[in-house]
Motif scaffolding. Structure first.
Motif, PDB file in Angstrom:
ATOM      1  N   UNK A 141       0.826  -1.131   0.149  1.00  0.00           N
ATOM      2  CA  UNK A 141      -0.168   0.009  -0.115  1.00  0.00           C
ATOM      3  C   UNK A 141       0.622   1.222  -0.178  1.00  0.00           C
ATOM      4  N   UNK A 142       1.844   1.216   0.834  1.00  0.00           N
ATOM      5  CA  UNK A 142       2.546   2.358   1.164  1.00  0.00           C
ATOM      6  C   UNK A 142       3.501   2.635  -0.117  1.00  0.00           C
ATOM      7  N   UNK A 143       4.010   1.966  -1.339  1.00  0.00           N
ATOM      8  CA  UNK A 143       5.011   1.788  -2.511  1.00  0.00           C
ATOM      9  C   UNK A 143       3.669   2.078  -3.490  1.00  0.00           C
ATOM     10  N   UNK A 156      -7.592   6.236  13.287  1.00  0.00           N
ATOM     11  CA  UNK A 156      -7.373   6.211  15.229  1.00  0.00           C
ATOM     12  C   UNK A 156      -5.675   6.340  15.006  1.00  0.00           C
ATOM     13  N   UNK A 157      -5.291   6.640  16.704  1.00  0.00           N
ATOM     14  CA  UNK A 157      -4.306   6.493  16.650  1.00  0.00           C
ATOM     15  C   UNK A 157      -3.583   4.930  16.572  1.00  0.00           C
ATOM     16  N   UNK A 158      -4.472   3.937  17.052  1.00  0.00           N
ATOM     17  CA  UNK A 158      -3.651   3.007  16.503  1.00  0.00           C
ATOM     18  C   UNK A 158      -3.405   3.010  15.474  1.00  0.00           C
ATOM     19  N   UNK A 159      -3.971   3.286  13.999  1.00  0.00           N
ATOM     20  CA  UNK A 159      -3.467   2.940  13.076  1.00  0.00           C
ATOM     21  C   UNK A 159      -2.849   3.993  12.533  1.00  0.00           C
ATOM     22  N   UNK A 164       3.346   4.401  10.760  1.00  0.00           N
ATOM     23  CA  UNK A 164       4.845   4.789  11.387  1.00  0.00           C
ATOM     24  C   UNK A 164       5.336   3.805  12.030  1.00  0.00           C
ATOM     25  N   UNK A 165       4.789   2.527  12.393  1.00  0.00           N
ATOM     26  CA  UNK A 165       6.131   1.362  12.481  1.00  0.00           C
ATOM     27  C   UNK A 165       6.339   0.697  11.009  1.00  0.00           C
ATOM     28  N   UNK A 166       5.486   0.799  10.469  1.00  0.00           N
ATOM     29  CA  UNK A 166       5.928   0.609   8.574  1.00  0.00           C
ATOM     30  C   UNK A 166       6.411   1.184   7.853  1.00  0.00           C
ATOM     31  N   UNK A 167       7.159   2.450   8.328  1.00  0.00           N
ATOM     32  CA  UNK A 167       7.630   2.853   7.872  1.00  0.00           C
ATOM     33  C   UNK A 167       7.381   4.493   6.572  1.00  0.00           C
TER      34      UNK A 167
END
Length: 387
Positions: A141-143, A156-159, A164-167
Motif C-alpha cells: 500500500x505504501x509503495x 485512530x491513533x492506533x492505525x 509509522x511502524x511500517x515506514x
C-alpha cells in the motif's frame, strides 16, 4: 472549498467505509462546501458515476464483503475534477491510483485516508496467523499509493502508530470518522423481558462474533440472555449453526438508521468482539446511545480506546473472559445504568462535527502547501524598475 471524494462505490450502504465517506460528504456539504463524488452509484449533478470494473476471482470474493471496484474513465472524471480545490481518496485501489495520477496531472492538491487495514485482508485470506503477510500488505500500500501523498487521514491513533511502524513518512492526521449526532441515549430506560446483548458489524472472520456466541453459552445467565447480531456477511450461516449448537437465543438483522438507534437504545449491553478494527464506528454509535461496551482487547484493534476501565475489556478471542464480563454487567443493573451515562458523555469527543473541523484543517494545510510548492517551481521575475 470544492472537494472531490474518490471511493469506488457508494451504492452499498452496508460497507463501513462507504457509510463513512457518505457521512463525511454530507457533513462537509452541511458546512458549506461543495462535494463531488467519483464512485459506482454516485448520482449528484457534478458527481461521476463510474462503471464497475470486473477482476476475475477478486470481484466474487470482494462482493461477499460488500466491495466493488470502480472503472477509471478519464474523460468523465476530468470533468468532475475541473474547478475542485482538493481530491480526497478513501481506498488504495486501481481507480484511486489512476485518479491520483490524473489529479497530479491537473495540478490539484490531494489527500488520502487509510481505511483498508491489512489484517482485514489476511483474515479473509485465512492468513491471520502470518504477520509477515500483513507487513507485506502495509509495504505494498505504501509503495504503490500512499507514498505519493503528503498527508494521510488516520481514523485512530492506533492505525497512525501502525503506519509509522511500517515506514510511512507522511504527515499523519488522527481524525475519528465521527458518529452521526442522531445517536443519543433514550429519554427513559427500556425494560426487557430478557437481557439484550447487541453487536454491530459485518459477519466476517475478523469480527469474531463466534466468540460472543460461545461466551453467552458459558454465562451463568445464558437462559436469560438474547443476542442480536446486526450486519451482513459470509459468516452468517456458520454463526447460525454455532448458535443453534450452543443453545444461544440469537437474532440476525440489518437495520436502517432509525431502527438501529431504537435497537441500541433498548438494549442492555454492547459487545464488540472484533479482533481487527481501524476504529469501529459501530461501537461508538452504541456508546453514544448510552450502552456500556465490552470490547476485545486486541493488539490489532483500535476499539479498546473507547473502554473507560478494564470492566469493559475482555481477553481477545477468549470466550471465558468475555463470559465473566457479561456476567459482571448482568448482575449490576444500577452500575450499568450509571456507566451508560458516563460512556454516552465520553463519546462526544468523537462527534462528527469535531472530525469535520479536523478534516477541514487537513485539507486547508494541503491546499496551502501545494500553493507554496507551486510558487517554488515558478521562475523568478525581476521586479519592475521605477521610472
Amino acid at each position: 472549498m470544492v472537494i472531490a471524494i474518490v471511493v469506488d462505490l457508494v451504492d452499498n450502504k452496508t460497507n463501513g467505509s462507504v457509510i463513512t465517506a457518505l457521512r463525511f460528504a454530507g457533513g462537509l456539504k452541511a458546512r458549506g462546501h461543495e462535494v463531488r463524488l467519483v464512485a459506482i452509484g454516485a448520482d449528484g449533478e457534478k458527481d461521476c458515476n463510474v462503471k464497475e470494473r470486473y477482476v476475475p476471482v477478486l470481484t466474487e470474493v470482494s462482493a461477499k464483503n460488500q466491495i466493488k471496484f470502480g472503472k477509471f474513465d478519464k474523460k468523465a472524471i476530468s470533468k468532475t475534477f475541473e474547478g475542485v480545490d482538493l481530491v480526497h481518496f478513501i481506498f488504495p485501489f486501481k481507480l484511486e491510483k489512476k485518479c491520483k495520477a490524473l489529479a497530479d496531472e491537473m495540478g490539484i492538491p490531494t489527500t488520502a485516508a487509510f481505511h483498508v487495514q491489512p489484517e482485514n485482508v489476511s483474515y479473509n485470506a485465512h492468513l491471520s496467523w502470518c504477520k509477515p503477510f500483513n507487513s507485506l500488505v502495509y509495504h505494498y500500500f505504501r509503495q504503490t499509493f500512499y507514498k505519493k501523498f503528503n498527508r494521510i487521514h488516520c481514523p485512530s491513533a492506533f492505525i497512525a502508530g501502525q503506519l509509522a511502524a511500517h515506514g510511512y513518512q507522511n504527515e499523519l492526521y488522527v481524525i475519528s470518522n465521527g458518529y452521526d449526532p442522531d445517536f443519543v441515549p433514550a429519554a427513559a430506560r427500556h425494560k426487557n423481558q430478557k437481557f439484550q446483548i447487541v453487536m454491530t458489524g459485518r459477519l466476517a472472520p475478523e469480527k469474531n462474533q463466534q466468540v460472543l456466541i460461545r461466551a453467552i453459552a458459558l454465562s451463568k445467565h445464558h437462559s436469560d440472555i438474547s443476542l442480536t447480531l446486526l450486519g451482513n456477511g459470509p459468516r452468517k450461516k456458520a454463526l447460525e449453526k454455532l448458535a443453534k449448537r450452543c443453545g444461544v437465543d440469537v437474532k440476525f438483522d440489518f437495520l436502517p438508521k432509525d431502527r438501529l438507534i431504537k435497537t441500541l437504545q433498548e438494549s442492555d449491553l454492547y459487545v464488540h468482539a472484533a479482533t481487527v478494527e481501524i476504529e469501529a464506528i459501530a461501537a461508538l454509535e452504541a456508546i453514544a446511545c448510552g450502552l456500556v461496551p465490552v470490547i476485545a482487547d486486541s493488539a490489532s484493534s483500535a476499539t479498546p480506546q473507547f473502554a473507560l476501565d478494564k470492566r469493559s475489556l475482555f481477553k481477545d478471542n477468549d470466550a471465558y473472559s468475555l463470559a465473566e464480563k457479561i456476567d459482571y454487567w448482568y448482575e449490576r443493573d444500577e452500575e450499568r445504568a450509571r456507566m451508560g451515562r458516563v460512556y454516552a458523555e465520553s463519546a462526544k469527543k468523537y462527534s462528527l462535527e469535531r472530525s469535520l473541523e479536523k478534516a477541514e484543517r487537513m485539507f486547508a494545510d494541503e491546499i496551502m502547501d501545494s500553493g507554496a510548492r507551486e510558487l517554488k517551481k515558478m521562475p523568478l521575475v525581476p521586479a519592475a524598475q521605477n521610472n
